[in-house]
Design a protein around this motif. Structure first.
Motif, PDB file in Angstrom:
ATOM      1  N   LEU A  55       0.829  -1.205   0.000  1.00 18.46           N
ATOM      2  CA  LEU A  55       0.000   0.000   0.000  1.00 18.46           C
ATOM      3  C   LEU A  55       0.865   1.257   0.000  1.00 18.46           C
ATOM      4  O   LEU A  55       1.829   1.372   0.759  1.00 18.46           O
ATOM      5  CB  LEU A  55      -0.898   0.022   1.233  1.00 18.46           C
ATOM      6  N   SER A  56       0.519   2.203  -0.860  1.00 17.90           N
ATOM      7  CA  SER A  56       1.204   3.500  -0.877  1.00 17.90           C
ATOM      8  C   SER A  56       0.336   4.525  -0.162  1.00 17.90           C
ATOM      9  O   SER A  56      -0.834   4.274   0.125  1.00 17.90           O
ATOM     10  CB  SER A  56       1.468   3.946  -2.319  1.00 17.90           C
ATOM     11  N   TYR A  57       0.905   5.676   0.139  1.00 25.47           N
ATOM     12  CA  TYR A  57       0.143   6.710   0.839  1.00 25.47           C
ATOM     13  C   TYR A  57      -0.713   7.484  -0.157  1.00 25.47           C
ATOM     14  O   TYR A  57      -0.281   7.778  -1.268  1.00 25.47           O
ATOM     15  CB  TYR A  57       1.076   7.692   1.551  1.00 25.47           C
ATOM     16  N   PRO A  58      -1.933   7.842   0.229  1.00 22.81           N
ATOM     17  CA  PRO A  58      -2.787   8.601  -0.696  1.00 22.81           C
ATOM     18  C   PRO A  58      -2.335  10.048  -0.836  1.00 22.81           C
ATOM     19  O   PRO A  58      -1.698  10.609   0.063  1.00 22.81           O
ATOM     20  CB  PRO A  58      -4.172   8.514  -0.034  1.00 22.81           C
ATOM     21  N   SER A 112     -19.152  13.570  -3.636  1.00 18.06           N
ATOM     22  CA  SER A 112     -19.950  12.385  -3.975  1.00 18.06           C
ATOM     23  C   SER A 112     -19.210  11.111  -3.568  1.00 18.06           C
ATOM     24  O   SER A 112     -19.826  10.164  -3.050  1.00 18.06           O
ATOM     25  CB  SER A 112     -20.259  12.360  -5.469  1.00 18.06           C
ATOM     26  N   VAL A 113     -17.908  11.080  -3.787  1.00 20.27           N
ATOM     27  CA  VAL A 113     -17.109   9.922  -3.384  1.00 20.27           C
ATOM     28  C   VAL A 113     -17.106   9.802  -1.870  1.00 20.27           C
ATOM     29  O   VAL A 113     -17.240   8.710  -1.304  1.00 20.27           O
ATOM     30  CB  VAL A 113     -15.669  10.046  -3.919  1.00 20.27           C
ATOM     31  N   CYS A 114     -16.971  10.932  -1.196  1.00 16.94           N
ATOM     32  CA  CYS A 114     -16.938  10.950   0.267  1.00 16.94           C
ATOM     33  C   CYS A 114     -18.251  10.433   0.837  1.00 16.94           C
ATOM     34  O   CYS A 114     -18.259   9.619   1.774  1.00 16.94           O
ATOM     35  CB  CYS A 114     -16.664  12.375   0.754  1.00 16.94           C
ATOM     36  N   GLU A 163     -10.354  -3.163   4.269  1.00 11.09           N
ATOM     37  CA  GLU A 163     -10.509  -3.510   2.853  1.00 11.09           C
ATOM     38  C   GLU A 163     -11.059  -2.311   2.071  1.00 11.09           C
ATOM     39  O   GLU A 163     -10.573  -2.002   0.970  1.00 11.09           O
ATOM     40  CB  GLU A 163     -11.457  -4.699   2.714  1.00 11.09           C
ATOM     41  N   ILE A 164     -12.053  -1.632   2.628  1.00 12.76           N
ATOM     42  CA  ILE A 164     -12.638  -0.471   1.948  1.00 12.76           C
ATOM     43  C   ILE A 164     -11.610   0.651   1.848  1.00 12.76           C
ATOM     44  O   ILE A 164     -11.467   1.301   0.801  1.00 12.76           O
ATOM     45  CB  ILE A 164     -13.895   0.000   2.704  1.00 12.76           C
ATOM     46  N   ILE A 165     -10.889   0.886   2.921  1.00 10.07           N
ATOM     47  CA  ILE A 165      -9.896   1.963   2.925  1.00 10.07           C
ATOM     48  C   ILE A 165      -8.744   1.653   1.973  1.00 10.07           C
ATOM     49  O   ILE A 165      -8.345   2.491   1.161  1.00 10.07           O
ATOM     50  CB  ILE A 165      -9.384   2.203   4.358  1.00 10.07           C
ATOM     51  N   GLY A 166      -8.207   0.437   2.066  1.00  5.17           N
ATOM     52  CA  GLY A 166      -7.093   0.063   1.196  1.00  5.17           C
ATOM     53  C   GLY A 166      -7.484   0.086  -0.271  1.00  5.17           C
ATOM     54  O   GLY A 166      -6.729   0.579  -1.121  1.00  5.17           O
ATOM     55  N   ALA A 167      -8.677  -0.445  -0.586  1.00  3.87           N
ATOM     56  CA  ALA A 167      -9.144  -0.439  -1.972  1.00  3.87           C
ATOM     57  C   ALA A 167      -9.339   0.986  -2.478  1.00  3.87           C
ATOM     58  O   ALA A 167      -9.062   1.278  -3.648  1.00  3.87           O
ATOM     59  CB  ALA A 167     -10.444  -1.233  -2.089  1.00  3.87           C
ATOM     60  N   SER A 168      -9.797   1.871  -1.597  1.00  2.57           N
ATOM     61  CA  SER A 168      -9.986   3.268  -1.992  1.00  2.57           C
ATOM     62  C   SER A 168      -8.649   3.931  -2.309  1.00  2.57           C
ATOM     63  O   SER A 168      -8.525   4.689  -3.284  1.00  2.57           O
ATOM     64  CB  SER A 168     -10.694   4.038  -0.871  1.00  2.57           C
ATOM     65  N   ILE A 169      -7.650   3.637  -1.502  1.00  7.68           N
ATOM     66  CA  ILE A 169      -6.322   4.197  -1.762  1.00  7.68           C
ATOM     67  C   ILE A 169      -5.782   3.675  -3.086  1.00  7.68           C
ATOM     68  O   ILE A 169      -5.243   4.436  -3.913  1.00  7.68           O
ATOM     69  CB  ILE A 169      -5.360   3.860  -0.601  1.00  7.68           C
ATOM     70  N   ALA A 216      -7.474   2.768  -5.550  1.00 18.31           N
ATOM     71  CA  ALA A 216      -8.292   3.329  -6.636  1.00 18.31           C
ATOM     72  C   ALA A 216      -8.038   4.822  -6.789  1.00 18.31           C
ATOM     73  O   ALA A 216      -8.769   5.507  -7.510  1.00 18.31           O
ATOM     74  CB  ALA A 216      -9.772   3.066  -6.373  1.00 18.31           C
ATOM     75  N   TYR A 217      -7.024   5.328  -6.094  1.00 22.32           N
ATOM     76  CA  TYR A 217      -6.588   6.722  -6.192  1.00 22.32           C
ATOM     77  C   TYR A 217      -7.601   7.723  -5.644  1.00 22.32           C
ATOM     78  O   TYR A 217      -7.653   8.875  -6.085  1.00 22.32           O
ATOM     79  CB  TYR A 217      -6.225   7.081  -7.651  1.00 22.32           C
ATOM     80  N   VAL A 218      -8.417   7.287  -4.678  1.00 17.10           N
ATOM     81  CA  VAL A 218      -9.205   8.265  -3.927  1.00 17.10           C
ATOM     82  C   VAL A 218      -8.216   9.121  -3.141  1.00 17.10           C
ATOM     83  O   VAL A 218      -7.343   8.589  -2.455  1.00 17.10           O
ATOM     84  CB  VAL A 218     -10.193   7.565  -2.969  1.00 17.10           C
ATOM     85  N   ASN A 219      -8.344  10.434  -3.258  1.00 16.70           N
ATOM     86  CA  ASN A 219      -7.334  11.276  -2.613  1.00 16.70           C
ATOM     87  C   ASN A 219      -7.480  11.249  -1.095  1.00 16.70           C
ATOM     88  O   ASN A 219      -8.553  10.990  -0.548  1.00 16.70           O
ATOM     89  CB  ASN A 219      -7.370  12.709  -3.164  1.00 16.70           C
TER      90      ASN A 219
END
Length: 462
Positions: free
Chosen positions: A223-226, A235-237, A254-260, A262-265
Protein backbone atom coordinates in the motif's frame (compact mmCIF):
# COMPACT_ATOMS: atom_id res chain seq x y z
CA UNK A 1 18.42 -0.99 49.31
CA UNK A 2 17.51 -2.80 46.07
CA UNK A 3 14.02 -1.39 45.54
CA UNK A 4 13.43 2.34 45.84
CA UNK A 5 10.33 4.39 45.12
CA UNK A 6 10.63 6.36 41.89
CA UNK A 7 11.20 9.93 43.01
CA UNK A 8 11.36 13.37 41.46
CA UNK A 9 12.82 16.60 42.81
CA UNK A 10 12.08 17.58 46.42
CA UNK A 11 9.52 20.25 45.52
CA UNK A 12 7.58 17.88 43.28
CA UNK A 13 7.70 15.21 45.98
CA UNK A 14 6.20 17.61 48.51
CA UNK A 15 3.44 18.53 46.09
CA UNK A 16 2.70 14.87 45.37
CA UNK A 17 2.39 14.21 49.09
CA UNK A 18 -0.37 16.84 49.19
CA UNK A 19 -2.24 14.88 46.55
CA UNK A 20 -1.78 11.54 48.28
CA UNK A 21 -2.99 12.93 51.62
CA UNK A 22 -6.18 14.55 50.24
CA UNK A 23 -9.45 12.59 50.04
CA UNK A 24 -11.77 13.21 47.06
CA UNK A 25 -14.25 15.04 49.29
CA UNK A 26 -11.61 17.72 49.95
CA UNK A 27 -10.42 18.25 46.39
CA UNK A 28 -11.59 21.89 46.44
CA UNK A 29 -9.35 22.54 49.46
CA UNK A 30 -6.37 21.20 47.52
CA UNK A 31 -7.20 23.42 44.55
CA UNK A 32 -7.38 26.45 46.87
CA UNK A 33 -3.92 25.56 48.19
CA UNK A 34 -2.60 25.31 44.65
CA UNK A 35 -4.02 28.71 43.82
CA UNK A 36 -2.42 30.25 46.89
CA UNK A 37 0.88 28.76 45.76
CA UNK A 38 0.37 30.24 42.27
CA UNK A 39 0.44 26.88 40.52
CA UNK A 40 -0.23 27.12 36.79
CA UNK A 41 -2.84 24.86 35.23
CA UNK A 42 -0.19 22.88 33.30
CA UNK A 43 1.67 22.26 36.56
CA UNK A 44 -1.46 21.03 38.31
CA UNK A 45 -2.41 18.65 35.51
CA UNK A 46 1.17 17.36 35.45
CA UNK A 47 1.09 16.67 39.20
CA UNK A 48 -2.20 14.78 38.85
CA UNK A 49 -0.67 12.68 36.07
CA UNK A 50 2.46 11.97 38.12
CA UNK A 51 0.32 10.91 41.07
CA UNK A 52 -1.69 8.58 38.83
CA UNK A 53 1.50 7.12 37.38
CA UNK A 54 3.08 6.50 40.76
CA UNK A 55 0.13 5.07 42.67
CA UNK A 56 -2.13 3.43 40.06
CA UNK A 57 -1.58 -0.01 38.53
CA UNK A 58 -2.09 0.27 34.76
CA UNK A 59 -1.84 -3.37 33.77
CA UNK A 60 -5.55 -3.57 33.03
CA UNK A 61 -7.93 -4.71 31.80
CA UNK A 62 -9.28 -1.56 33.46
CA UNK A 63 -6.85 1.32 33.60
CA UNK A 64 -6.71 4.66 35.34
CA UNK A 65 -7.09 7.61 33.00
CA UNK A 66 -4.99 10.07 34.99
CA UNK A 67 -1.90 9.89 32.78
CA UNK A 68 -3.63 10.56 29.47
CA UNK A 69 -6.83 12.53 30.12
CA UNK A 70 -5.16 15.54 31.70
CA UNK A 71 -3.79 16.73 28.35
CA UNK A 72 -7.17 16.80 26.56
CA UNK A 73 -8.76 18.48 29.60
CA UNK A 74 -6.06 21.13 29.66
CA UNK A 75 -6.53 21.77 25.94
CA UNK A 76 -10.29 21.98 26.33
CA UNK A 77 -9.90 24.48 29.17
CA UNK A 78 -8.84 27.03 26.57
CA UNK A 79 -12.47 27.10 25.41
CA UNK A 80 -14.13 27.30 28.83
CA UNK A 81 -15.12 30.29 30.95
CA UNK A 82 -13.14 30.78 34.17
CA UNK A 83 -15.76 29.11 36.37
CA UNK A 84 -15.90 26.07 34.13
CA UNK A 85 -12.13 25.82 33.91
CA UNK A 86 -12.28 25.40 37.69
CA UNK A 87 -15.00 22.79 37.32
CA UNK A 88 -12.97 20.85 34.73
CA UNK A 89 -9.95 20.89 37.04
CA UNK A 90 -12.15 19.83 39.95
CA UNK A 91 -13.51 16.87 37.99
CA UNK A 92 -9.99 15.78 37.08
CA UNK A 93 -8.74 16.19 40.66
CA UNK A 94 -11.64 14.29 42.20
CA UNK A 95 -11.22 11.54 39.63
CA UNK A 96 -7.49 11.06 40.37
CA UNK A 97 -7.94 11.29 44.14
CA UNK A 98 -10.64 8.63 43.95
CA UNK A 99 -8.46 6.50 41.67
CA UNK A 100 -5.64 6.47 44.23
CA UNK A 101 -8.03 4.91 46.76
CA UNK A 102 -9.81 2.48 44.45
CA UNK A 103 -9.14 -1.20 45.27
CA UNK A 104 -9.18 -2.11 41.58
CA UNK A 105 -6.06 0.01 40.97
CA UNK A 106 -3.94 -0.46 44.07
CA UNK A 107 -2.33 -0.29 46.45
CA UNK A 108 0.54 0.22 44.05
CA UNK A 109 3.80 2.16 44.11
CA UNK A 110 6.03 2.69 41.08
CA UNK A 111 9.60 1.67 41.88
CA UNK A 112 12.78 2.89 40.27
CA UNK A 113 13.57 0.97 37.10
CA UNK A 114 16.57 -1.33 36.77
CA UNK A 115 19.55 -0.36 34.65
CA UNK A 116 19.87 -2.44 31.48
CA UNK A 117 23.06 -3.81 29.94
CA UNK A 118 21.80 -4.06 26.36
CA UNK A 119 22.68 -1.47 23.76
CA UNK A 120 20.12 1.04 22.52
CA UNK A 121 20.00 -0.83 19.20
CA UNK A 122 19.24 -4.10 20.98
CA UNK A 123 16.60 -2.41 23.10
CA UNK A 124 14.84 -0.85 20.13
CA UNK A 125 14.98 -4.06 18.08
CA UNK A 126 13.49 -6.18 20.83
CA UNK A 127 11.05 -3.68 22.25
CA UNK A 128 7.87 -4.34 20.22
CA UNK A 129 8.34 -8.14 19.85
CA UNK A 130 8.84 -8.48 23.60
CA UNK A 131 5.90 -6.18 24.42
CA UNK A 132 3.72 -8.36 22.19
CA UNK A 133 5.06 -11.63 23.59
CA UNK A 134 2.92 -11.25 26.71
CA UNK A 135 5.70 -12.77 28.81
CA UNK A 136 8.10 -9.87 29.29
CA UNK A 137 5.94 -7.15 30.79
CA UNK A 138 8.36 -5.95 33.47
CA UNK A 139 11.38 -6.08 31.16
CA UNK A 140 9.39 -4.01 28.65
CA UNK A 141 8.56 -1.49 31.35
CA UNK A 142 12.25 -1.14 32.30
CA UNK A 143 13.01 -0.64 28.62
CA UNK A 144 10.34 2.05 28.42
CA UNK A 145 11.99 3.85 31.32
CA UNK A 146 15.33 3.67 29.50
CA UNK A 147 13.78 4.97 26.29
CA UNK A 148 12.24 7.89 28.18
CA UNK A 149 15.50 8.83 29.89
CA UNK A 150 17.79 8.28 26.89
CA UNK A 151 15.69 9.31 23.90
CA UNK A 152 12.77 11.34 25.30
CA UNK A 153 10.65 12.69 22.46
CA UNK A 154 12.77 10.80 19.93
CA UNK A 155 11.18 7.59 21.23
CA UNK A 156 7.72 8.67 20.10
CA UNK A 157 7.82 6.62 16.90
CA UNK A 158 8.57 3.37 18.68
CA UNK A 159 5.95 4.01 21.35
CA UNK A 160 3.30 4.95 18.78
CA UNK A 161 3.98 1.88 16.66
CA UNK A 162 3.70 -0.40 19.68
CA UNK A 163 0.42 1.28 20.63
CA UNK A 164 -1.14 1.44 17.17
CA UNK A 165 -0.51 -2.26 16.55
CA UNK A 166 -2.84 -3.04 19.47
CA UNK A 167 -5.44 -0.38 18.66
CA UNK A 168 -8.00 -2.92 17.33
CA UNK A 169 -7.95 -4.79 20.66
CA UNK A 170 -8.79 -1.60 22.55
CA UNK A 171 -8.51 2.05 21.51
CA UNK A 172 -7.03 2.86 24.91
CA UNK A 173 -3.86 1.10 23.77
CA UNK A 174 -3.28 4.09 21.50
CA UNK A 175 -4.89 6.71 23.70
CA UNK A 176 -2.59 6.05 26.64
CA UNK A 177 0.43 6.77 24.42
CA UNK A 178 -0.77 9.41 21.97
CA UNK A 179 -2.47 11.71 24.48
CA UNK A 180 0.49 11.44 26.86
CA UNK A 181 2.91 12.41 24.08
CA UNK A 182 0.75 15.40 23.18
CA UNK A 183 0.60 16.48 26.83
CA UNK A 184 4.38 16.27 27.18
CA UNK A 185 4.71 18.39 24.04
CA UNK A 186 2.07 20.90 25.13
CA UNK A 187 3.68 21.70 28.48
CA UNK A 188 7.29 20.87 27.56
CA UNK A 189 7.57 18.30 30.33
CA UNK A 190 9.77 15.69 28.67
CA UNK A 191 11.96 15.40 31.77
CA UNK A 192 8.98 13.51 33.25
CA UNK A 193 8.52 11.18 30.27
CA UNK A 194 9.29 8.05 32.31
CA UNK A 195 6.13 8.62 34.36
CA UNK A 196 4.07 8.44 31.15
CA UNK A 197 5.93 5.75 29.21
CA UNK A 198 5.91 3.15 31.97
CA UNK A 199 2.13 3.05 32.66
CA UNK A 200 1.56 2.84 28.90
CA UNK A 201 3.86 -0.15 28.58
CA UNK A 202 2.35 -1.78 31.67
CA UNK A 203 -0.89 -1.79 29.70
CA UNK A 204 0.55 -2.69 26.29
CA UNK A 205 2.61 -5.61 27.59
CA UNK A 206 -0.30 -7.30 29.37
CA UNK A 207 -2.87 -9.22 27.28
CA UNK A 208 -1.26 -7.95 24.05
CA UNK A 209 -3.06 -8.62 20.78
CA UNK A 210 -1.64 -7.41 17.47
CA UNK A 211 -3.19 -10.07 15.25
CA UNK A 212 -5.38 -7.71 13.26
CA UNK A 213 -2.50 -5.30 12.64
CA UNK A 214 -0.32 -8.16 11.43
CA UNK A 215 -3.03 -9.42 9.08
CA UNK A 216 -3.75 -5.96 7.70
CA UNK A 217 -0.09 -5.27 7.05
CA UNK A 218 0.25 -8.64 5.32
CA UNK A 219 -2.80 -8.01 3.14
CA UNK A 220 -1.72 -4.50 2.21
CA UNK A 221 2.06 -4.77 2.24
CA UNK A 222 2.39 -2.79 -0.99
CA UNK A 223 0.00 0.00 0.00
CA UNK A 224 1.20 3.50 -0.88
CA UNK A 225 0.14 6.71 0.84
CA UNK A 226 -2.79 8.60 -0.70
CA UNK A 227 -2.36 12.05 -2.22
CA UNK A 228 -3.28 14.80 0.27
CA UNK A 229 -3.06 17.90 -1.92
CA UNK A 230 -6.49 17.62 -3.54
CA UNK A 231 -9.93 18.85 -2.48
CA UNK A 232 -12.60 16.60 -1.01
CA UNK A 233 -14.73 14.90 -3.66
CA UNK A 234 -18.16 15.13 -2.07
CA UNK A 235 -19.95 12.38 -3.97
CA UNK A 236 -17.11 9.92 -3.38
CA UNK A 237 -16.94 10.95 0.27
CA UNK A 238 -20.68 10.43 0.76
CA UNK A 239 -20.52 6.90 -0.66
CA UNK A 240 -17.49 6.05 1.46
CA UNK A 241 -19.19 7.23 4.64
CA UNK A 242 -22.16 4.92 4.06
CA UNK A 243 -19.94 2.01 3.05
CA UNK A 244 -17.80 2.38 6.18
CA UNK A 245 -20.89 2.51 8.38
CA UNK A 246 -22.86 -0.29 6.73
CA UNK A 247 -20.03 -2.78 6.26
CA UNK A 248 -19.47 -5.55 8.81
CA UNK A 249 -16.75 -5.02 11.38
CA UNK A 250 -13.38 -6.09 10.00
CA UNK A 251 -14.16 -5.00 6.44
CA UNK A 252 -13.13 -1.37 7.04
CA UNK A 253 -9.43 -1.89 6.13
CA UNK A 254 -10.51 -3.51 2.85
CA UNK A 255 -12.64 -0.47 1.95
CA UNK A 256 -9.90 1.96 2.93
CA UNK A 257 -7.09 0.06 1.20
CA UNK A 258 -9.14 -0.44 -1.97
CA UNK A 259 -9.99 3.27 -1.99
CA UNK A 260 -6.32 4.20 -1.76
CA UNK A 261 -5.45 1.82 -4.58
CA UNK A 262 -8.29 3.33 -6.64
CA UNK A 263 -6.59 6.72 -6.19
CA UNK A 264 -9.21 8.27 -3.93
CA UNK A 265 -7.33 11.28 -2.61
CA UNK A 266 -6.30 11.37 1.02
CA UNK A 267 -8.39 14.39 1.98
CA UNK A 268 -11.55 12.70 0.70
CA UNK A 269 -10.72 9.48 2.52
CA UNK A 270 -9.76 11.26 5.73
CA UNK A 271 -12.99 13.28 5.65
CA UNK A 272 -15.03 10.13 5.09
CA UNK A 273 -13.41 8.27 7.98
CA UNK A 274 -13.89 11.20 10.32
CA UNK A 275 -17.54 11.76 9.40
CA UNK A 276 -18.31 8.05 9.42
CA UNK A 277 -17.10 7.76 13.01
CA UNK A 278 -19.34 10.61 14.18
CA UNK A 279 -22.33 9.41 12.13
CA UNK A 280 -21.90 5.93 13.59
CA UNK A 281 -21.91 7.33 17.13
CA UNK A 282 -24.98 9.45 16.36
CA UNK A 283 -26.92 6.45 15.08
CA UNK A 284 -25.79 3.98 17.72
CA UNK A 285 -26.11 6.21 20.76
CA UNK A 286 -22.80 4.84 22.05
CA UNK A 287 -20.80 6.80 24.62
CA UNK A 288 -17.78 9.08 24.11
CA UNK A 289 -15.44 6.12 23.65
CA UNK A 290 -16.95 5.66 20.19
CA UNK A 291 -14.74 8.41 18.74
CA UNK A 292 -11.95 9.28 21.18
CA UNK A 293 -9.66 6.58 19.81
CA UNK A 294 -10.46 7.50 16.22
CA UNK A 295 -9.56 11.10 17.02
CA UNK A 296 -6.06 9.89 17.97
CA UNK A 297 -5.76 8.25 14.56
CA UNK A 298 -6.96 11.39 12.81
CA UNK A 299 -4.39 13.44 14.73
CA UNK A 300 -1.67 11.07 13.53
CA UNK A 301 -2.84 11.38 9.92
CA UNK A 302 -2.46 15.16 10.19
CA UNK A 303 0.86 15.01 12.04
CA UNK A 304 3.83 15.64 9.79
CA UNK A 305 6.02 14.05 12.48
CA UNK A 306 4.15 10.75 12.25
CA UNK A 307 6.82 8.23 11.22
CA UNK A 308 6.49 6.87 7.71
CA UNK A 309 6.90 3.35 9.09
CA UNK A 310 3.46 3.49 10.71
CA UNK A 311 1.56 5.84 8.41
CA UNK A 312 0.13 3.05 6.25
CA UNK A 313 -1.09 1.15 9.30
CA UNK A 314 -2.62 4.36 10.61
CA UNK A 315 -4.74 4.72 7.46
CA UNK A 316 -5.87 1.10 7.45
CA UNK A 317 -6.80 0.75 11.12
CA UNK A 318 -8.62 4.06 11.55
CA UNK A 319 -12.08 2.50 11.96
CA UNK A 320 -10.98 -0.87 13.36
CA UNK A 321 -11.18 -0.14 17.07
CA UNK A 322 -13.15 -2.28 19.49
CA UNK A 323 -15.82 0.41 19.92
CA UNK A 324 -16.57 0.27 16.20
CA UNK A 325 -17.01 -3.47 16.59
CA UNK A 326 -19.29 -3.04 19.60
CA UNK A 327 -21.44 -0.42 17.88
CA UNK A 328 -21.89 -2.56 14.79
CA UNK A 329 -22.76 -5.59 16.88
CA UNK A 330 -25.81 -3.66 18.11
CA UNK A 331 -26.98 -2.50 14.69
CA UNK A 332 -30.59 -3.52 15.38
CA UNK A 333 -30.74 -0.96 18.20
CA UNK A 334 -29.58 2.02 16.12
CA UNK A 335 -31.86 5.04 16.01
CA UNK A 336 -33.41 6.54 12.94
CA UNK A 337 -32.01 10.05 13.23
CA UNK A 338 -34.49 12.67 12.01
CA UNK A 339 -33.16 15.71 10.19
CA UNK A 340 -35.14 18.05 12.46
CA UNK A 341 -37.07 17.36 15.64
CA UNK A 342 -37.22 20.72 17.40
CA UNK A 343 -39.33 22.89 15.14
CA UNK A 344 -38.30 25.61 12.71
CA UNK A 345 -37.62 28.48 15.11
CA UNK A 346 -34.07 29.45 16.03
CA UNK A 347 -32.52 27.45 18.87
CA UNK A 348 -30.72 29.43 21.55
CA UNK A 349 -28.09 27.99 23.87
CA UNK A 350 -30.54 28.34 26.74
CA UNK A 351 -33.03 26.24 24.79
CA UNK A 352 -30.30 23.72 23.92
CA UNK A 353 -29.47 23.30 27.62
CA UNK A 354 -33.14 22.76 28.38
CA UNK A 355 -33.44 20.14 25.64
CA UNK A 356 -30.36 18.31 26.93
CA UNK A 357 -31.86 18.11 30.42
CA UNK A 358 -35.22 16.87 29.10
CA UNK A 359 -34.15 14.53 26.28
CA UNK A 360 -32.98 11.15 27.55
CA UNK A 361 -32.56 9.78 24.02
CA UNK A 362 -30.32 12.65 22.97
CA UNK A 363 -31.97 12.81 19.54
CA UNK A 364 -33.62 16.17 20.15
CA UNK A 365 -30.33 17.58 21.46
CA UNK A 366 -28.58 16.32 18.33
CA UNK A 367 -31.21 17.91 16.08
CA UNK A 368 -31.08 21.21 17.99
CA UNK A 369 -27.29 21.32 17.66
CA UNK A 370 -27.54 20.61 13.96
CA UNK A 371 -30.04 23.43 13.59
CA UNK A 372 -27.75 25.89 15.40
CA UNK A 373 -24.78 24.96 13.23
CA UNK A 374 -26.67 24.95 9.95
CA UNK A 375 -28.06 28.37 10.84
CA UNK A 376 -24.53 29.76 11.02
CA UNK A 377 -23.73 29.07 14.67
CA UNK A 378 -20.07 29.16 15.66
CA UNK A 379 -18.77 25.59 16.21
CA UNK A 380 -16.37 26.69 18.95
CA UNK A 381 -19.19 28.36 20.89
CA UNK A 382 -21.37 25.28 20.45
CA UNK A 383 -18.58 23.00 21.68
CA UNK A 384 -18.01 25.27 24.68
CA UNK A 385 -21.69 25.13 25.57
CA UNK A 386 -21.78 21.35 25.31
CA UNK A 387 -18.58 20.96 27.35
CA UNK A 388 -19.86 23.21 30.12
CA UNK A 389 -23.23 21.49 30.16
CA UNK A 390 -21.61 18.08 30.48
CA UNK A 391 -19.28 19.29 33.25
CA UNK A 392 -22.34 20.44 35.21
CA UNK A 393 -24.46 17.32 34.61
CA UNK A 394 -22.14 14.29 34.73
CA UNK A 395 -19.89 12.54 37.22
CA UNK A 396 -16.09 12.98 36.88
CA UNK A 397 -15.40 9.89 34.77
CA UNK A 398 -18.16 10.70 32.27
CA UNK A 399 -17.54 14.45 32.21
CA UNK A 400 -13.83 13.97 31.52
CA UNK A 401 -14.58 11.62 28.62
CA UNK A 402 -17.26 13.89 27.20
CA UNK A 403 -15.01 16.95 27.29
CA UNK A 404 -12.23 14.98 25.60
CA UNK A 405 -14.73 13.77 23.00
CA UNK A 406 -16.05 17.26 22.33
CA UNK A 407 -12.55 18.66 21.97
CA UNK A 408 -11.87 16.06 19.31
CA UNK A 409 -15.20 16.65 17.58
CA UNK A 410 -14.53 20.38 17.46
CA UNK A 411 -11.13 19.74 15.90
CA UNK A 412 -12.73 17.49 13.27
CA UNK A 413 -15.32 20.19 12.58
CA UNK A 414 -12.71 22.92 12.15
CA UNK A 415 -10.52 20.71 9.95
CA UNK A 416 -13.41 19.64 7.76
CA UNK A 417 -13.26 20.55 4.08
CA UNK A 418 -16.95 19.81 3.71
CA UNK A 419 -18.54 22.48 5.93
CA UNK A 420 -22.10 21.73 4.78
CA UNK A 421 -21.86 18.30 6.43
CA UNK A 422 -19.52 19.09 9.33
CA UNK A 423 -22.47 19.56 11.70
CA UNK A 424 -22.47 15.78 12.14
CA UNK A 425 -19.58 15.90 14.62
CA UNK A 426 -20.95 18.19 17.32
CA UNK A 427 -24.48 16.99 16.71
CA UNK A 428 -23.35 13.48 17.58
CA UNK A 429 -21.55 14.87 20.61
CA UNK A 430 -24.70 16.62 21.78
CA UNK A 431 -26.56 13.32 21.76
CA UNK A 432 -23.90 11.76 24.00
CA UNK A 433 -24.01 14.73 26.40
CA UNK A 434 -27.80 14.49 26.69
CA UNK A 435 -27.65 10.75 27.29
CA UNK A 436 -25.06 11.35 30.04
CA UNK A 437 -27.18 13.66 32.19
CA UNK A 438 -27.49 12.21 35.68
CA UNK A 439 -28.05 13.11 39.31
CA UNK A 440 -25.57 10.79 40.97
CA UNK A 441 -24.09 11.41 44.38
CA UNK A 442 -20.63 11.73 42.80
CA UNK A 443 -21.87 14.52 40.55
CA UNK A 444 -23.60 16.31 43.42
CA UNK A 445 -20.41 16.13 45.50
CA UNK A 446 -18.42 17.75 42.70
CA UNK A 447 -20.99 20.53 42.26
CA UNK A 448 -20.97 21.16 46.02
CA UNK A 449 -17.19 21.59 45.94
CA UNK A 450 -17.46 23.78 42.85
CA UNK A 451 -19.71 26.13 44.77
CA UNK A 452 -16.99 26.35 47.43
CA UNK A 453 -14.56 27.52 44.75
CA UNK A 454 -17.03 29.95 43.16
CA UNK A 455 -19.70 30.89 45.71
CA UNK A 456 -20.62 33.97 43.67
CA UNK A 457 -20.92 32.14 40.37
CA UNK A 458 -23.96 32.88 38.26
CA UNK A 459 -23.24 29.77 36.25
CA UNK A 460 -23.89 27.33 39.08
CA UNK A 461 -26.88 25.16 38.06
CA UNK A 462 -29.20 25.63 41.03
Amino acid sequence: MLHQLLRWDDLTEKQLEQIEDTPPSEASRLIVQWRHQNFSSPRIYLLLALASSRWVDHRGPYIGHGTFNGGPMLRASNYLSAEYRSLALLHMTVYVLDLLRHPNYGPYCMQESFELTETMEQLQTGFIPDVESGSKALLSEHRAAHLAKSLGRDARGLMLEAALRQYPENEHRLLIVQRALQFLDDINAWSYAEAFFRPAVQYLANRPDARMANQVMQDWAALSYPELAKNVEHSVCRDLIENLIECEYGEEPEIIGASINAYVNGNTLREAMSMASSALMLRSGFDAHAVTGIHCVMDLLRDEKCPASIRGLTWLLALSGSRTRRQKAQRAQWSQVASARVGSSAVTFERLRQIIHEDGSGLDAAAATRQILQSGGDPTSVARELMQTSLATSDPFTAIHNVKMLGGLLKETLHSQWPEQAWIHLSAGARVVAMSVERSQAMQDVLRQWLVLHPESRFFPH
